[in-house]
Write an enzyme that holds these catalytic residues in place. Structure first.
Site, short mmCIF file in Angstrom:
data_model
loop_
_atom_site.label_atom_id
_atom_site.label_comp_id
_atom_site.label_asym_id
_atom_site.label_seq_id
_atom_site.Cartn_x
_atom_site.Cartn_y
_atom_site.Cartn_z
N MET A 129 0.83 -1.21 0.00
CA MET A 129 0.00 0.00 0.00
C MET A 129 0.86 1.26 0.00
O MET A 129 0.51 2.26 -0.61
CB MET A 129 -0.88 0.02 1.25
CG MET A 129 -1.93 -1.07 1.29
SD MET A 129 -3.36 -0.70 0.26
CE MET A 129 -4.16 0.58 1.21
N GLU A 130 1.97 1.23 0.74
CA GLU A 130 2.76 2.45 0.91
C GLU A 130 3.65 2.76 -0.29
O GLU A 130 3.69 3.89 -0.75
CB GLU A 130 3.60 2.35 2.19
CG GLU A 130 2.78 2.26 3.47
CD GLU A 130 1.90 3.50 3.70
OE1 GLU A 130 2.26 4.57 3.22
OE2 GLU A 130 0.85 3.36 4.36
N THR A 131 4.38 1.75 -0.78
CA THR A 131 5.32 2.03 -1.88
C THR A 131 5.34 0.93 -2.95
O THR A 131 6.32 0.81 -3.68
CB THR A 131 6.77 2.18 -1.35
OG1 THR A 131 7.12 1.00 -0.60
CG2 THR A 131 6.93 3.40 -0.47
#
Ligand code: CA
Length: 406
Positions: A129-131
């Site tokens: 989700m983040e990167t």
């Protein structure tokens, strides 16, 4: 008198000349920014940052980052519908990549699970989700110099100035700690750092050196980054061995249900059934979440869902992490699909829609099967050309029409 008028004319001419010169304007802004930096230097030194660390941190940072301001000012054209939000974050290629990374990092994930009690699939899902499992870290248009980004927001974005000043001080403390060198202190336009996108104050509170090289390196060490995310969850109420939540089937008849936290046993007594089987801990407390109305899927979420929200304070975010973690771990998908305003297309078909829109000159973004505002704007333009309602949705009907449109 004539002399004065000439002088005034000259002054006005000089002003007009300066205004028409972008270099002059830029130089003026640079001076103001320089003054701001000098002022902030006092604050930083008073907060315990050494002059040496501050001056090295701001070396070469002599103007705001225009790309950061552009991103800060961006107003999305569409509210992302629920189905689209989840389709873009949980799909076959993302799940496949999650499993590949689960195998690649299995040894470290076992260590991290043991130490922090957080399920490995949750950590993989956060990383995705983040990167995008670190892929986004390679993009210079996304990952910027964190000191310059935060200084830009503190200097020029009144809405975020307070946040940015706090985070800039935290970022300077990170540099002072020696965990990362100046050149590697990179993050998103808003200053979120590394593989798991910690804001600097979260880094100071939760970053962990698990690979034992003496540095808490969430930029170049995947084990450090995943352990840091696990530590954040553990310190914010994560309960080992408890799931984030479960999909449930609501009782028929649209009966009104309570809003607060009840035990799974109480929910069962109210007629909520497990959607995918599996035993729920009868005494654990859970809250009902309907993110897509009563006709979309329903979830009972536990305290671990709220721990995920400490990472990012959004129901959608926490649920996407939970559902993606389940998918990576091989659990069955949703029993009840999201509400869709059309017959859904799969990601290959979505990519075909993008390619065909590109061939028509209506779209110039990536052919990746992910429907963002660029694709939706292009679909809406195509719909307008065909006197259709410009919904921007990638339906099977739109694909058919595009195929006929050669
Ligand atoms: Ca380390």
């Amino acid at each position: 008198m004539k002399n004065i008028i000439t002088k005034i004319h000259l002054a006005i001419a000089a002003l007009i000349f300066a205004a028409s010169m972008p270099f002059a304007a830029a130089a003026a802004a640079q001076t103001d920014f320089g003054q701001w930096v000098a002022g902030f230097r006092q604050t930083a030194l008073a907060a315990g940052i050494s002059a040496k660390v501050f001056d090295r941190a701001f070396q070469g940072v002599d103007a705001p980052d225009p790309q950061v301001l552009q991103k800060a000012a961006f107003q999305p054209e569409f509210v992302d519908p629920t189905w689209n939000y989840f389709d873009n974050r949980i799909n076959a290629s993302i799940i496949r990549l999650g499993r590949k990374n689960a195998a690649k990092w299995a040894g470290w994930l076992t260590k991290i699970e043991k130490r922090f009690g957080v399920d490995r699939n949750i950590l993989l899902a956060i990383w995705s989700m983040e990167t995008g499992y670190g892929e986004i870290m390679k993009r210079d248009d996304v990952m910027r110099d964190a000191i310059r980004s935060l200084a830009t927001l503190a200097y020029a974005d009144p809405k975020r100035a307070r946040y940015a000043r706090t985070q800039l001080l935290a970022a300077l403390k990170i540099l002072q700690s020696g965990d990362i060198d100046r050149a590697h202190l990179r993050g998103s336009w808003a200053g979120a750092l590394g593989h798991t996108q910690f804001i600097p104050s979260s880094y100071l509170a939760y970053a962990v050196d698990i690979d034992g090289d003496g540095k808490r390196d969430i930029w170049d060490s995947v084990p450090d980054a995943l352990a840091s995310a696990a530590n954040l969850l553990a310190k914010n109420g994560w309960q080992p061995g408890l799931r984030w939540g479960y999909e449930v089937i609501l009782p028929p008849g649209g009966k009104k249900l309570p809003a607060g936290r009840l035990s799974f046993r109480q929910w069962r007594n109210l007629g909520l059934k497990s959607a995918t089987g599996g035993r729920r801990p009868p005494d654990a407390e859970a809250e009902l979440k309907l993110l897509d109305g009563r006709n979309g899927p329903a979830f009972l979420v536990t305290r671990n869902f709220f721990a995920l929200k400490r990472y990012n304070n959004s129901d959608r975010y926490a649920l996407a992490v939970g559902l993606l973690a389940d998918a990576i771990g091989g659990r069955p998908g949703l029993k009840q699909d999201w509400q869709r305003p059309f017959t859904p297309t799969n990601s290959d078909e979505k990519a075909e829609i993008q390619q065909r829109l590109k061939d028509l000159g209506l779209y110039d973004g990536a052919i990746d099967g992910k429907i963002g505002s660029g694709t939706r704007t292009a679909i809406a333009a195509f719909q307008k050309q065909h006197a259709l309602e410009p919904t921007g949705y990638p339906s099977k009907d739109i694909l058919q029409l595009l195929r006929q449109n050669r």
